[in-house]
Design a protein around this motif. Structure first.
Motif, PDB file in Angstrom:
ATOM      1  N   HIS A   1       0.841  -1.208   0.000  1.00 19.38           N
ATOM      2  CA  HIS A   1       0.000   0.000   0.000  1.00 19.38           C
ATOM      3  C   HIS A   1       0.875   1.256   0.000  1.00 19.38           C
ATOM      4  CE1 HIS A   1      -3.097  -2.836   1.680  1.00 19.38           C
ATOM      5  NE2 HIS A   1      -3.846  -2.176   0.817  1.00 19.38           N
TER       6      HIS A   1
ATOM      7  N   ASP B   1       5.793  -0.908  11.678  1.00 17.45           N
ATOM      8  CA  ASP B   1       5.480  -2.335  11.771  1.00 17.45           C
ATOM      9  C   ASP B   1       6.249  -2.877  12.970  1.00 17.45           C
ATOM     10  OD1 ASP B   1       4.160  -4.362   9.391  1.00 17.45           O
ATOM     11  OD2 ASP B   1       5.127  -5.310  11.116  1.00 17.45           O
TER      12      ASP B   1
ATOM     13  N   ASN C   1       5.156  -0.766  17.640  1.00 15.97           N
ATOM     14  CA  ASN C   1       3.735  -1.033  17.624  1.00 15.97           C
ATOM     15  C   ASN C   1       3.038   0.254  17.173  1.00 15.97           C
ATOM     16  OD1 ASN C   1       1.010  -1.508  18.473  1.00 15.97           O
ATOM     17  ND2 ASN C   1       1.811  -3.070  19.858  1.00 15.97           N
ATOM     18  N   TYR C   2       2.056   0.138  16.273  1.00 18.00           N
ATOM     19  CA  TYR C   2       1.414   1.386  15.811  1.00 18.00           C
ATOM     20  C   TYR C   2       0.649   2.072  16.939  1.00 18.00           C
ATOM     21  CZ  TYR C   2      -2.893  -1.345  15.257  1.00 18.00           C
ATOM     22  OH  TYR C   2      -3.969  -2.154  15.484  1.00 18.00           O
TER      23      TYR C   2
ATOM     24  N   ASP D   1      -3.861  -1.606   8.083  1.00 22.17           N
ATOM     25  CA  ASP D   1      -4.237  -2.854   7.417  1.00 22.17           C
ATOM     26  C   ASP D   1      -4.000  -3.943   8.467  1.00 22.17           C
ATOM     27  OD1 ASP D   1      -4.573  -4.962   5.673  1.00 22.17           O
ATOM     28  OD2 ASP D   1      -2.759  -4.582   4.502  1.00 22.17           O
TER      29      ASP D   1
ATOM     30  N   GLN E   1       4.052 -14.135   7.345  1.00 27.07           N
ATOM     31  CA  GLN E   1       3.867 -14.552   8.745  1.00 27.07           C
ATOM     32  C   GLN E   1       3.093 -15.869   8.782  1.00 27.07           C
ATOM     33  OE1 GLN E   1       2.039 -10.923  10.174  1.00 27.07           O
ATOM     34  NE2 GLN E   1       3.929 -10.211  11.125  1.00 27.07           N
TER      35      GLN E   1
END
Ligand SMILES: C[S@@+](CC[C@H](N)C(=O)[O-])C[C@H]1O[C@@H](n2cnc3c(N)ncnc32)[C@H](O)[C@@H]1O
Length: 307
Positions: A35, A53, A78-79, A100, A107
């Motif tokens: 994206h 990320d 971490n966002y 997203d 993963q």
């Protein structure tokens, strides 16, 4: 190792974000940069993209993919810490945010990450491999009550009781396929064929627990909305109903003037809407995308715009 992940609802996200050439954008879950690469293509030199990320593989893959762009910064975190981290960098607001949610294809697909129902690997499921808690710990050390709670809550698994009994009697369970077999032991044979992959919901529940995926999500979404510049847009893609419910409720509340309980004669909350909903119903993948990418079948995109 190549990081193969097809971004879902790509056109819809790009359209939804209504990208401004000189805008500042935040991709909370940059993954392989699919994206973000489309966002960066649309930015001029004055535009900038921050990507977050918590997975090292994703950080390396997106750095590599987007290396030609100098107007970007990719941060391993971490966002849920994104607003704090950006404020520390002197950013006062952004023009667009993408989240997203969920897992990337590598993963899921790489056996050594220990998420997969199909490939043998030691139970792990950590997105951030520097965290302590693994799927092995959840499966082998959680109490009966705790396991039941996560299977009901995060897996919405009606057969949770029987599955937990099976898990308790087979511990220690070391690998993904051992766990899958143990879960299947909780179902009558004929149901195994009828219900398809019966371990999916338990695997989802354990993954959500390991990565604390829902903890603080609502508060974080509110923070992110508050960090949007006027007319800035937030786009969130979710992959299961638990996430989508949280996104829907936070967006709905942020788009509502008064949130007093029903039948309160006069407003006492003083709440004012700070966004308008761009999507009243979530956007889902069209036929073409469904044909090309099965992961898109559960994706739901919601978009809101800051007033
Ligand atoms: C579905 S993938 C994103 C794919 C990306 N949009 C692309 O086009 O390649 C989700 C990513 O979010 C990351 N992630 C999930 N929860 C996170 C969190 N709380 N903080 C930071 N990253 C997270 C995962 O590690 C994964 O790389």
């Amino acid at each position: 190792m190549e990081f193969k992940h097809t971004p879902v609802l790509l056109n819809e996200v790009i359209e939804g974000l209504k990208i401004k050439k000189n805008g500042v954008y935040l991709d909370c879950t940059i993954g392989g940069g699919g994206h973000s690469s489309e966002i960066l293509k649309r930015l001029g030199k004055e535009g900038f993209l921050y990507g977050f990320d918590r997975d090292d593989m994703a950080i390396n893959a997106s750095e590599e993919r987007l290396k030609k762009y100098t107007n970007k910064k990719i941060i391993k975190d971490n966002y849920k810490n994104a607003v704090t981290r950006l404020k520390e960098l002197g950013v006062t607001g952004v023009d667009g945010i993408l989240i997203d949610l969920g897992v990337s294809s590598p993963q899921i697909d790489l056996p050594e990450r220990g998420f997969s129902i199909l490939h043998e690997g030691r139970l792990d499921m950590r997105m951030d491999t520097s965290e302590n808690l693994t799927a092995y710990d959840v499966v082998n050390s959680y109490s009966k009550e705790k396991l039941l709670k996560i299977l009901y809550e995060y897996g919405q698994e009606p057969n949770a009781k029987k599955i937990v009994e099976e898990i308790l009697s087979h511990r220690p369970i070391e690998t993904t396929l051992q766990l899958k077999e143990t879960i299947e032991g909780a179902f009558p044979k004929k149901l195994l064929y009828k219900r398809g992959n019966v371990s999916q919901q338990t695997f989802q529940a354990i993954r959500i627990e390991v990565n604390k995926e829902l903890d603080g999500l609502a508060a974080c979404l509110k923070d992110l909305i508050g960090f949007l510049n006027p007319k800035g847009r937030i786009a969130v893609i979710s992959f299961h109903s638990l996430e989508d419910k949280i996104v829907k409720e936070v967006f709905r509340e942020a788009a509502t003037d008064c949130i007093c309980p029903p039948r309160t004669p006069v407003c006492i909350c003083g709440h004012k809407a700070i966004v308008k909903l761009v999507t009243r119903k979530p956007i889902v993948a069209g036929e073409e995308e469904l044909k090309l990418n099965s992961r898109s079948s559960s994706a739901k995109l919601r978009v809101a715009e800051r007033i």
